[in-house]
Design an enzyme around this catalytic site. Sequence first.
Site, PDB file in Angstrom:
ATOM      1  N   ASP A  23       0.853  -1.192   0.000  1.00 30.98           N
ATOM      2  CA  ASP A  23       0.000   0.000   0.000  1.00 30.98           C
ATOM      3  C   ASP A  23       0.888   1.242   0.000  1.00 30.98           C
ATOM      4  OD1 ASP A  23      -1.896   1.951   0.444  1.00 30.98           O
ATOM      5  OD2 ASP A  23      -2.127   1.481   2.580  1.00 30.98           O
ATOM      6  N   ASN A  25      -0.487   4.529  -0.572  1.00 36.56           N
ATOM      7  CA  ASN A  25      -1.198   5.774  -0.207  1.00 36.56           C
ATOM      8  C   ASN A  25      -1.912   5.663   1.129  1.00 36.56           C
ATOM      9  OD1 ASN A  25      -3.210   4.083  -0.975  1.00 36.56           O
ATOM     10  ND2 ASN A  25      -4.299   5.535  -2.281  1.00 36.56           N
ATOM     11  N   ASP A  27      -4.032   3.722   2.698  1.00 32.07           N
ATOM     12  CA  ASP A  27      -5.457   3.482   2.947  1.00 32.07           C
ATOM     13  C   ASP A  27      -5.738   2.025   3.322  1.00 32.07           C
ATOM     14  OD1 ASP A  27      -5.005   2.277   0.533  1.00 32.07           O
ATOM     15  OD2 ASP A  27      -6.571   3.333  -0.570  1.00 32.07           O
ATOM     16  N   ASP A  31      -1.824  -1.114  -3.842  1.00 34.33           N
ATOM     17  CA  ASP A  31      -2.057  -0.350  -5.073  1.00 34.33           C
ATOM     18  C   ASP A  31      -0.887  -0.487  -6.046  1.00 34.33           C
ATOM     19  OD1 ASP A  31      -0.125   1.441  -3.983  1.00 34.33           O
ATOM     20  OD2 ASP A  31      -1.726   2.299  -2.752  1.00 34.33           O
ATOM     21  N   ASP A 100      -4.942  -9.977 -15.837  1.00 29.31           N
ATOM     22  CA  ASP A 100      -5.950 -11.026 -15.657  1.00 29.31           C
ATOM     23  C   ASP A 100      -7.153 -10.635 -16.515  1.00 29.31           C
ATOM     24  OD1 ASP A 100      -7.452 -13.125 -14.465  1.00 29.31           O
ATOM     25  OD2 ASP A 100      -6.341 -12.843 -12.600  1.00 29.31           O
ATOM     26  N   ASP A 202      -9.208 -15.994 -17.084  1.00 34.67           N
ATOM     27  CA  ASP A 202     -10.036 -16.535 -16.018  1.00 34.67           C
ATOM     28  C   ASP A 202     -11.103 -17.484 -16.596  1.00 34.67           C
ATOM     29  OD1 ASP A 202     -10.796 -16.131 -13.100  1.00 34.67           O
ATOM     30  OD2 ASP A 202     -12.717 -15.731 -14.070  1.00 34.67           O
ATOM     31  N   GLU A 261      -6.821 -20.390 -17.214  1.00 33.76           N
ATOM     32  CA  GLU A 261      -7.245 -21.110 -16.013  1.00 33.76           C
ATOM     33  C   GLU A 261      -8.329 -22.102 -16.422  1.00 33.76           C
ATOM     34  OE1 GLU A 261      -9.313 -20.371 -11.664  1.00 33.76           O
ATOM     35  OE2 GLU A 261     -10.074 -19.410 -13.456  1.00 33.76           O
ATOM     36  N   HIS A 322      -4.743 -17.607  -5.466  1.00 33.30           N
ATOM     37  CA  HIS A 322      -5.651 -16.859  -4.589  1.00 33.30           C
ATOM     38  C   HIS A 322      -6.953 -17.612  -4.307  1.00 33.30           C
ATOM     39  CE1 HIS A 322      -6.907 -16.228  -8.657  1.00 33.30           C
ATOM     40  NE2 HIS A 322      -8.066 -15.748  -8.238  1.00 33.30           N
ATOM     41  N   ASP A 323      -7.102 -18.811  -4.840  1.00 34.38           N
ATOM     42  CA  ASP A 323      -8.339 -19.575  -4.635  1.00 34.38           C
ATOM     43  C   ASP A 323      -8.154 -20.788  -3.724  1.00 34.38           C
ATOM     44  OD1 ASP A 323      -9.937 -17.976  -6.296  1.00 34.38           O
ATOM     45  OD2 ASP A 323      -9.412 -19.109  -8.089  1.00 34.38           O
TER      46      ASP A 323
HETATM   47  O1  TEU Z   1     -11.723 -19.126 -10.411  1.00 38.69           O
HETATM   48  C1  TEU Z   1     -12.542 -20.150 -10.871  1.00 38.69           C
HETATM   49  C2  TEU Z   1     -12.614 -21.217  -9.876  1.00 38.69           C
HETATM   50  O2  TEU Z   1     -12.356 -22.328 -10.192  1.00 38.69           O
HETATM   51  C3  TEU Z   1     -12.926 -20.794  -8.501  1.00 38.69           C
HETATM   52  O3  TEU Z   1     -14.106 -20.098  -8.502  1.00 38.69           O
HETATM   53  C4  TEU Z   1     -13.030 -21.932  -7.566  1.00 38.69           C
HETATM   54  O4  TEU Z   1     -14.022 -22.815  -7.978  1.00 38.69           O
HETATM   55  C5  TEU Z   1     -13.384 -21.379  -6.252  1.00 38.69           C
HETATM   56  O5  TEU Z   1     -12.382 -20.464  -5.892  1.00 38.69           O
HETATM   57  C6  TEU Z   1     -13.420 -22.450  -5.206  1.00 38.69           C
HETATM   58  O6  TEU Z   1     -13.648 -21.811  -4.035  1.00 38.69           O
HETATM   59  C7  TEU Z   1     -11.620 -17.916 -11.058  1.00 38.69           C
HETATM   60  C8  TEU Z   1     -10.881 -16.950 -10.165  1.00 38.69           C
HETATM   61  O7  TEU Z   1      -9.581 -17.440  -9.923  1.00 38.69           O
HETATM   62  C9  TEU Z   1     -11.675 -16.755  -8.910  1.00 38.69           C
HETATM   63  O8  TEU Z   1     -10.992 -15.964  -7.972  1.00 38.69           O
HETATM   64  C10 TEU Z   1     -12.992 -16.141  -9.288  1.00 38.69           C
HETATM   65  O9  TEU Z   1     -13.811 -16.063  -8.160  1.00 38.69           O
HETATM   66  C11 TEU Z   1     -13.711 -16.930 -10.366  1.00 38.69           C
HETATM   67  O10 TEU Z   1     -12.861 -17.347 -11.421  1.00 38.69           O
HETATM   68  C12 TEU Z   1     -14.802 -16.107 -11.005  1.00 38.69           C
HETATM   69  O11 TEU Z   1     -14.242 -15.141 -11.831  1.00 38.69           O
END
Ligand code: TEU
Length: 534
Positions: A23, A25, A27, A31, A100, A202, A261, A322-323
Site C-alpha cells: 500500500d 497511499n 489506505d 495499489d 488477468d 479466467d 485457467e 488466490h483460490d
Molecule cells: O476461479 C474459478 C474457480 O475455479 C474458482 O471459482 C473456484 O471454484 C473457487 O475459488 C473455489 O472456491 C476464477 C478466479 O480465480 C476466482 O478468484 C474467481 O472467483 C472466479 O474465477 C470467477 O471469476
Amino acid sequence: MTASHLWWRDGVIYQIYPRSFMDSNQDGFGDLAGITSRLDYLADLGVEGIWLSPIYPSPDADHGYDISDYRAIDARYGSLEAFDHLVEEAHCRGLKIIMDMVMNHTSDQHAWFTASRSSRDNPYHDWYLWRAPRPNGKAPNNWQSIFGGSGWKFEPAIGEYYFHMFSEHQPDLNWRNPQVRQSMLDNYRFWLERGVDGFRLDVFNACFKDVNFTNNPPKIGLFPFDMQKHIFDMDQPELLPFLTELRSLLDAYPERYAVGETFWGGPGKAALYSGPQLLHGTFDFDFMASPWWRPGKFLRAIQQWQHALAPEAWPTWVLNNHDTARSASRYTRSEEDARLKVMAALLLTQRGTPFVYYGEEIGMRDIRLKRHQIKDPAGKRFWPFYKGRDAYRSPMQWDDTANAGFSPAEPWLPVNPDYPIRNVAGQKCDLNSLYYFYRSLIQLRKKYAALREGMFLPLTYEPRTLLAFLRQTNEQTILVALNFSRRPNRLALGGDLLRASWKVLLTSSQNTQAEIHNGLLHLAGSEACILIQQ
Ligand code: TEU
C-alpha cells in the site's frame, strides 16, 4: 538475454494479489504504486513475469473478478498513468506484466449489462444469456452457480432469467454473439497496445454454453455444482476457433503470452487448450490439489500432466494461488519450513513454467478469520461449511514493523500475527531462509539448461518417502532428490549414475548428508538436494 530465451517459457512467473501486496497511499489497500515500489525486490528474487489479479474498476462482488470497465484501472489501485509507469519500470528491470482477463462474465454494473437488462429490445440484450422461464415459471434449466444455488436469476422487469455461473452479480456473456467476441478481442488489443506482455484467462473454457441450453446430466457429488456432469455449460467446440483467433492477435505482437485457467477439469482437459495455435499454457491444478504429503501423489500428477500434453505444448506448475489454501498451511502445522523447501525444489525443477504466489517464497501461512472479518462473498454465503478464500489473501509480510510494513493504516484483511518472525526483511538476513532457497533455485534454473528444458526421468517409482528424478539434456545431467520423510533417507544409484561423479549444487539442509557411499546417496531428514553430474 539470448534470442533463444523466452521469458514465459524459461522464466518464473510471480502472481500478485494487488490489494494485498503493498500500500503506497496509506489506505490499507494495496495499489499499483506500491507494486512499482517493490519491483526491485521481484527482480532480485529472479522472477521474469508478474501476473496481476484484476485491477480494473469493479464493485467487488468477487474482488475484481467482476469487471465493470475493461479499459480502466480501479481508482483504489491508481490510474492508467500509474499503470503505464508500472509497466515502464517493470520493463526497465526485465520484468513482464501479465493482466488477468475475465471473459466468461462481467460485473452486473458493467454498462453492457445495464443496457442488456434495461429491455428485451435493447441492442445489448443479446450480449448476455437471457431465457424465458419454463411454463411452470421455474428456471430455464438445471445449470448451477458454483457459488451456490441455481445459476439463473429472474429479472421481473424483463420477464426472463439471466445465467450466472458465479455470483448473481457476475452475469455470463453470450459468446455466440459476434459483437461480444469482437469487443473482448478489442479489450485485449487495448492492453497490448499499452505494452502489456501477457494475459491470464479466467475460467476461459466456460465461455461458450450449449446452444440449446440442454440440462446437465446428474452425477454423484458433494455440492450441487458437483452433482452434475458439466457437459453443456462449458467446454463447447466453438471455444477452439476463438482461442486460435486470440492467439493470432497475440502473435501480431512480439513475445506475448496467454495462460488459461482451466475450469473444472484435470490435466486431460487442460491439455486440450494449449499448443502453438492455442494458448501458450493452461493450468492443471492436480499438482496443487494433491492434499497429502505423499511423494507418489506428486509424481503421478507430474506424469499425468506431462502425458496429457502434446509434445509441442509447454506445461505450467502451480502450488499456490488466490483460490486455494496456501501450501505452507496444507503441508505444515508449525512455523517449520523444511517441507516448504522440499516443495520449492519440486516446483522449481520441473520442465515447464513455474508460478509462485506472493508470499509463498517466505512461507506465508493462511490467516484465521472470525465470521465478521470474512470479505469473500463465497465465504459469507457458505460459512461455516466454507469460509471463503480470504485466509490466503492476507497482506504481504515485508518486515516486523506495524502491519508487516504493508501499510501504516489498518489493512483491508488482517496481517498474519506471525509477521514479526516471518517477513521478507528477516529472511533476507538469514542465508538458510526459505526466501534464499527460492532465490537460489531460481538462479539455478537460469544457469542450467537441463533444469529448464531437460527431459524428466523419474528414478523412484511408487515413492513412499523419497522422490528422485533426473533432468537431462545432451550436455547436462541434474539429479533432484527430495526426502519427504523427517528421518534420514537413502537413494540407491545404479549403473551409469553410480559410476558418475556428482557435485551438490544446492541443498536445503544445514546438516546435509548428501554424499554417495557404496552406491547410496544419503539425505538428511526433509532434505531437498540438487546435484550435477561432472
Ligand atoms: O476461479 C474459478 C474457480 O475455479 C474458482 O471459482 C473456484 O471454484 C473457487 O475459488 C473455489 O472456491 C476464477 C478466479 O480465480 C476466482 O478468484 C474467481 O472467483 C472466479 O474465477 C470467477 O471469476
